[in-house]
Enzyme design. Sequence first.
Site, short mmCIF file in Angstrom:
data_model
loop_
_atom_site.label_atom_id
_atom_site.label_comp_id
_atom_site.label_asym_id
_atom_site.label_seq_id
_atom_site.Cartn_x
_atom_site.Cartn_y
_atom_site.Cartn_z
N GLU A 217 12.90 -3.82 -22.06
CA GLU A 217 11.90 -2.81 -21.77
C GLU A 217 10.93 -3.46 -20.78
OE1 GLU A 217 8.67 -1.39 -24.69
OE2 GLU A 217 10.36 0.01 -24.96
N GLN B 176 4.36 5.05 -7.98
CA GLN B 176 5.45 4.79 -7.03
C GLN B 176 6.13 3.49 -7.40
OE1 GLN B 176 4.35 5.53 -2.88
NE2 GLN B 176 5.26 3.57 -2.33
N ARG C 213 6.96 -12.15 3.15
CA ARG C 213 6.34 -10.83 3.26
C ARG C 213 4.91 -10.95 2.74
NH1 ARG C 213 10.47 -6.49 3.49
NH2 ARG C 213 12.52 -7.45 3.38
N HIS D 171 -0.30 -8.99 2.10
CA HIS D 171 -0.57 -7.57 2.30
C HIS D 171 -1.63 -7.05 1.34
CE1 HIS D 171 3.87 -7.30 3.78
NE2 HIS D 171 3.07 -7.81 4.69
N LYS E 190 -0.40 -3.78 -8.45
CA LYS E 190 1.07 -3.90 -8.39
C LYS E 190 1.57 -4.64 -9.62
CE LYS E 190 1.12 -4.50 -3.34
NZ LYS E 190 1.49 -5.40 -2.24
N TYR F 21 8.64 -3.37 -7.45
CA TYR F 21 7.28 -3.35 -7.96
C TYR F 21 6.74 -1.94 -8.04
CZ TYR F 21 6.11 -3.47 -2.94
OH TYR F 21 6.03 -3.23 -1.59
N ASP G 204 -3.16 0.42 5.20
CA ASP G 204 -2.29 -0.76 5.11
C ASP G 204 -2.84 -1.89 5.97
OD1 ASP G 204 0.16 -2.10 4.43
OD2 ASP G 204 0.90 -1.64 6.43
N ASP H 184 3.24 -9.23 10.11
CA ASP H 184 2.80 -10.44 9.43
C ASP H 184 2.53 -11.58 10.40
OD1 ASP H 184 2.92 -9.04 7.07
OD2 ASP H 184 4.83 -9.89 6.44
#
Length: 185
Positions: free
Chosen positions: A27, A45, A58, A61, A71, A131, A142, A168
Amino acid sequence: MFEPTDIPDLTIFRPKRHGDARGFFSEVWSRAAFEAAGLAFDWVQDNHSRSAEAGTLRGLHYQAPPMAQAKLVRCTAGRIWDVAVDVRPGSPTHGRHFGIELSAENWAQLLVPRGFLHGFVTLTPDAEVQYKVDAPYSPEHDGAVAWDDPALAIPWPLDGAPVLSAKDAAAPKLADWSNPFGDMP
């Protein structure tokens, strides 16, 4: 199941895996379990990324208010080194980072609250990261901060130059960045 880090509100979550000869069941998120731990989020989302090469970086951000995102990050194939940087104005740990290896084997997840920069580098080829976020993606909100900013001194586990996106590679250093999180609720 929930482990605090040395940065307030940044939490490691280790869901149980129940395995037998067939495989396992886990779970990986439960509203009730998170709320019982005082961690209430309305996830809106799910995101999934795959990086073909080891050394793909990455980040770092963020999404600015009013579309700032918390997140819940996990690695479902391969291994990554996941990093969160506290940029909450007035936080006693402002500017500090936390890094953790997330992998398909260790099954750990990192809960990154709003007001943090977030990024990861892949430690294996074909790494997949999934995520949850509590606000939808908004291109107007962003942003990114330079992953290699000496002021942050993040010890990325890299052998050579990382594979970066154009965004980046062009991200500003912290000193040249205007922190949007001052008006965050």
